[in-house]
Each structure stands twice: as C-alpha cells, then as structure tokens.
Design a protein around this motif. Structure first.
Motif, PDB file in Angstrom:
ATOM      1  N   UNK A  33       0.824  -1.212   0.000  1.00 22.33           N
ATOM      2  CA  UNK A  33       0.000   0.000   0.000  1.00 22.33           C
ATOM      3  C   UNK A  33       0.858   1.262   0.000  1.00 22.33           C
ATOM      4  N   UNK A  34       1.983   1.209   0.670  1.00 28.62           N
ATOM      5  CA  UNK A  34       2.819   2.401   0.816  1.00 28.62           C
ATOM      6  C   UNK A  34       3.974   2.455  -0.176  1.00 28.62           C
ATOM      7  N   UNK A  35       3.984   1.543  -1.158  1.00 29.71           N
ATOM      8  CA  UNK A  35       5.115   1.498  -2.077  1.00 29.71           C
ATOM      9  C   UNK A  35       5.143   2.686  -3.034  1.00 29.71           C
ATOM     10  N   UNK A  36       4.006   3.306  -3.301  1.00 30.74           N
ATOM     11  CA  UNK A  36       4.029   4.457  -4.200  1.00 30.74           C
ATOM     12  C   UNK A  36       4.016   5.750  -3.393  1.00 30.74           C
ATOM     13  N   UNK A  37       4.821   6.677  -3.840  1.00 28.60           N
ATOM     14  CA  UNK A  37       4.932   7.972  -3.160  1.00 28.60           C
ATOM     15  C   UNK A  37       3.596   8.689  -3.151  1.00 28.60           C
ATOM     16  N   UNK A  38       2.817   8.533  -4.193  1.00 30.80           N
ATOM     17  CA  UNK A  38       1.525   9.213  -4.272  1.00 30.80           C
ATOM     18  C   UNK A  38       0.599   8.782  -3.135  1.00 30.80           C
ATOM     19  N   UNK A  39       0.548   7.494  -2.842  1.00 31.11           N
ATOM     20  CA  UNK A  39      -0.298   7.034  -1.726  1.00 31.11           C
ATOM     21  C   UNK A  39       0.245   7.525  -0.393  1.00 31.11           C
ATOM     22  N   UNK A  40       1.570   7.525  -0.251  1.00 33.18           N
ATOM     23  CA  UNK A  40       2.159   8.048   0.993  1.00 33.18           C
ATOM     24  C   UNK A  40       1.842   9.531   1.145  1.00 33.18           C
ATOM     25  N   UNK A  41       1.884  10.282   0.048  1.00 31.52           N
ATOM     26  CA  UNK A  41       1.548  11.702   0.104  1.00 31.52           C
ATOM     27  C   UNK A  41       0.082  11.911   0.488  1.00 31.52           C
TER      28      UNK A  41
END
Length: 188
Positions: A33-41
């Motif tokens: 779930x957190x592998x993409x920077x966009x989701x972390x942002x």
C-alpha cells in the motif's frame, strides 16, 4: 529470506514486526500500500486534515509536492494526471483496505482510525530526531586520513607510504570497532 534464519524458522524480530502491524493487515500488504509515493503523500495530507477533504484539493496538493511547487503554479495537465490516478487507482486501493474512507460519488476522502496506525511507516528521515553522530565521525575520519595521505605524498610527513596506509587502516578499524561496540553489536 528476511526474518528467517538459515533453518527456515521465523526469528523473534520478524514476529515482533508482525505483531506491531495494523490488525488484519499483513506487513507485505502495508508495504504494498505504501510502495508508491503518491499514496504516501495522500496519507501525509490526511494526517494534517480535520475531517473529510475534497478530492480536488487533495490531488492539487499531491501534484504540487510532486512538482516541488505551489498549487497556484501547477498546470492543468499536472493536476489532471494526479487527480485521475488518485480517483481510479490509489484511493480505491486505500479504501478497500480500510485505510481511508473514499466517497467516489461525492469526491470526498477522509482518514479512518487505521490511517494513524501507518504513521510510523510514513516518517521521513527529516521528521525523525536522529542524534546519530556516527556519519559525522566517519566523515571526520575520512577527512583526517585524506590530509595524512596528502601530507605523506607531499613529503611534509616523513614516513613511508606503507606505514601511512597502515595508520589509515588502523584508524578505520578502531572507529568501526568503537561504532560496533557502542551500538551493541558485540554485547550479545
């Protein structure tokens, strides 16, 4: 084979990590779930929000972070690219896992109680209070050894090159040994 010993059994550190993950979310799911920077942002933005936010303002801020600019300086294409990927992919994935509450029809996104459980995975190196002085100690050691080698090469320090190399190696061995000892590597 992270978390497994050579015998194939799960070690205690891997079990501890699994126990500290949000309920019914496996560690692999969290990392996915957190592998993409966009989701972390998205999750970082929701941490600072009070209640639901509009998808449009969320997409604009994420786009601004990605472009390292302000929302006012974004182009229409930059806004749209982020909006579409959040709308079609990222927010539904986070919603399916109960991390956010995403109302696609109304264009609203809200953090859930599970969002805060991922905070420890979202801390950037700048947010952590690192008082680790070892990088500076190693840099100082490199600098001093470089000066020593330069002084030997220029003939300022009258010792043979091989002795200088031994001094450099011994210095790094001592610094590394002290570092390992101070972090508990040899205390077991």
């Amino acid at each position: 084979m992270i978390g497994r010993s050579w015998t194939g059994s799960v070690d205690d550190s891997a079990r501890a990590i699994e126990r500290n993950t949000p309920s019914d979310l496996a560690l692999d799911d969290i990392y996915h779930l957190l592998q993409t920077k966009r989701r972390r942002d998205v999750l970082r933005y929701l941490r600072g929000a009070d209640g639901p936010v509009r998808l449009r303002e969320l997409a604009e801020q994420v786009a601004a972070w990605e472009q390292e600019t302000t929302v006012e300086h974004l182009s229409s294409n930059e806004r749209q690219r982020v909006y579409i990927s959040l709308y079609q992919s990222h927010l539904p994935k986070l919603d399916n896992h109960g991390i956010v509450d995403y109302d696609k029809d109304r264009g609203r996104v809200e953090a859930t109680s599970r969002t805060s459980q991922l905070d420890s995975y979202l801390e950037s190196p700048q947010e952590t209070d690192s008082t680790d002085q070892w990088p500076q100690r190693y840099a100082a050691t490199v600098g001093l050894c470089t000066l020593l080698v330069a002084a030997i090469g220029a003939g300022i320090v009258p010792i043979p090159g091989l002795v200088g190399a031994g001094i450099v190696l011994a210095t790094f061995a001592v610094v590394t040994g002290v570092h390992a000892w101070s972090t508990g590597v040899y205390h077991r």
